[in-house]
Design an enzyme around this catalytic site. Sequence first.
Site, PDB file in Angstrom:
ATOM      1  N   ASP A 181      -3.986  -0.022   7.622  1.00 21.33           N
ATOM      2  CA  ASP A 181      -4.722  -0.553   6.472  1.00 21.33           C
ATOM      3  C   ASP A 181      -6.175  -0.779   6.874  1.00 21.33           C
ATOM      4  OD1 ASP A 181      -4.986  -3.871   6.887  1.00 21.33           O
ATOM      5  OD2 ASP A 181      -3.426  -2.891   8.059  1.00 21.33           O
ATOM      6  N   HIS A 491       1.727   6.367   9.046  1.00 16.83           N
ATOM      7  CA  HIS A 491       1.285   5.408   8.032  1.00 16.83           C
ATOM      8  C   HIS A 491      -0.123   4.968   8.426  1.00 16.83           C
ATOM      9  CE1 HIS A 491       1.840   2.328   4.901  1.00 16.83           C
ATOM     10  NE2 HIS A 491       1.182   1.513   5.719  1.00 16.83           N
ATOM     11  N   ASP A 544       9.356  10.078  10.593  1.00 19.50           N
ATOM     12  CA  ASP A 544       7.986  10.566  10.514  1.00 19.50           C
ATOM     13  C   ASP A 544       7.615  10.760   9.049  1.00 19.50           C
ATOM     14  OD1 ASP A 544       5.512  11.621  10.931  1.00 19.50           O
ATOM     15  OD2 ASP A 544       6.205  13.581  11.638  1.00 19.50           O
ATOM     16  N   GLU A 553       3.726   3.393  11.456  1.00 22.01           N
ATOM     17  CA  GLU A 553       2.353   2.903  11.338  1.00 22.01           C
ATOM     18  C   GLU A 553       1.670   2.990  12.701  1.00 22.01           C
ATOM     19  OE1 GLU A 553      -0.204  -0.687   9.209  1.00 22.01           O
ATOM     20  OE2 GLU A 553       1.914  -1.020   9.655  1.00 22.01           O
TER      21      GLU A 553
END
Length: 585
Positions: A181, A491, A544, A553
């Site tokens: 993020d 991710h 994956d 992630e």
Amino acid sequence: MKIINIKNSILASLFAIPVFAATPAINQMGFAPKAEKIIIIPGNDGYPVEVRNLSGKKVLDLKPSLVWEWEYSNEEVQIYDISKITTPGTYRLFRNGAYLGNPIEIKEDAYREVTQAAFKWFYFQRASMALEPKYAGKWARAAGQMDNKVIIYGTDALTSGKKNAKAKYMNSSKGWYDAGDYGKYIVNSGITVYTILQLYEHFPEFVDKLSLNIPNTSKNLPDLLEEVKYNLDWMLTMQDKDGGVYHKVTTLKFGGSVLPESDVADRYAIIKNVTASLDFAGALAQASVVYSKFDKAYADKMLKAAEKAWAWAKKNPKAIYKQPDDVQTGSYVHDGEDAMDEFRFAAGELYNATKKEEYLNELKTNPMNGNGPWWGDMNMLGIYRVATGATIFGDSLSKAAEKILIDEANSLKAEGDTSGYRLPMHKWNWNWGSNSAVANNGIILLHAYYITGNVAYLNGAQKCLDYLLGKNPFEMSYVTGFGYRSPRNPHHRPSEGDLVDDPVPGMLVGGPHLGKQDINLDGTENWKCPNYASSDMPALAYLDDRCSYATNEVAINWNAPLGYLAGALQAIYEGNNFMKGKGLK
């Protein structure tokens, strides 16, 4: 772990058609000539193995292996050691005249490239600046999250609940995006910065020559220290005038799978607290020592900020971070948090930097234990500092820390020596970020090697790197862009939003475990994963898929130990020394 009698397997194989479906699990980046070289072959067929060079010449015969059962994947595997091969070159494994698996490389610089990529990735995580093609290649992007006008949480109408509240702002530019993020978190930056700077402390000559191809604004800084400075500059912005340090800069909710410039929601500096202040204090105290020979004014600035943060923490020892109800980004706080490990960590770094009795007294009255390391427990980082610093901390404290370190290293070594995959890993390490636990276990073993000079610990660290780079049940490298097979769908919002098929290279994905936090139970939460790692074996519960944030992630505190582990091994194999570890003859 279970050893299986292979007599019947060998007899059965004599009458079987020699078809070998199993692919050997190997370190797909190869091996340094002086490294231990372990190969895992799944199955129980009991065939001997030949190793040949590319000219077809046999260079090693290996007898049938015992068959081992690995509880974490419920597999039977066979273990072959090819360490006798030390001549650089490319080799292949043969059984009954047929080759199996991919070529195996032995080369002097086996881990240099992956070390460079692991650290170059931090450049790709930079906030507040554009990534230019000459540095970022096809992953170039525009600037996002300038963070020069961040709202202080609780001062605006939205987060204060006061209709006429007038927001207060702060400049909090630069820094690294923490993970998949676009948040920036002090707690995770603390352990990350420490781990990276330790590599410089231990192997400065190696790091001095480590080229990352990044913009360099400080002409006398090695590339790695230049990259870390970009995050240190941000960390300094997170300190309030009273010395307390804000926990994080994030939006109130996670953004979508877009590039940074498209994530335009308001960003907040959220809540000063004791753990952020202590992680800040420890990391900046360490940095003040490292950077002092390059820029004394900058080093002095960091040390002054570190001591101010320590003072705030001592006045506010119960100020544990509590996630507000309207904030959904990473909390970086765990159950039972009391900040005692952060006090130990910060005290060790501050005493190392200042030699003030206050910090030494903290270490004497707040004894260390065998926990860690991870962002939620900084204890082991304090042990590293004290165990390798007898001349600074005194024999009594140093010997106590050394005993804790060696005891933990011995426990890990025992796991690695008796595991089917020869992996130094505890049962409780199979959790979120299990690959990071593997890398950190390798660092523990390396510290034991530094102190004792016992090559068995060095071999244990090698086993950890082998696992991450392919010697695992998936027969894949867990580092994007490296090895014969690696994650394609991490991710990671920049990799999801950039329309480039290849993910940003050099990222260590979180790895398998049974937490399944991303499972979509009822189909109503769009951010949960409709597919998830469904295996009930911890070493096989990996997917994956970009939606599998529980296993796929990426994070700065995972890449830092990968970079340290690969870099330290490369440095040692090149003949660089730290403490009693004198390299290999």
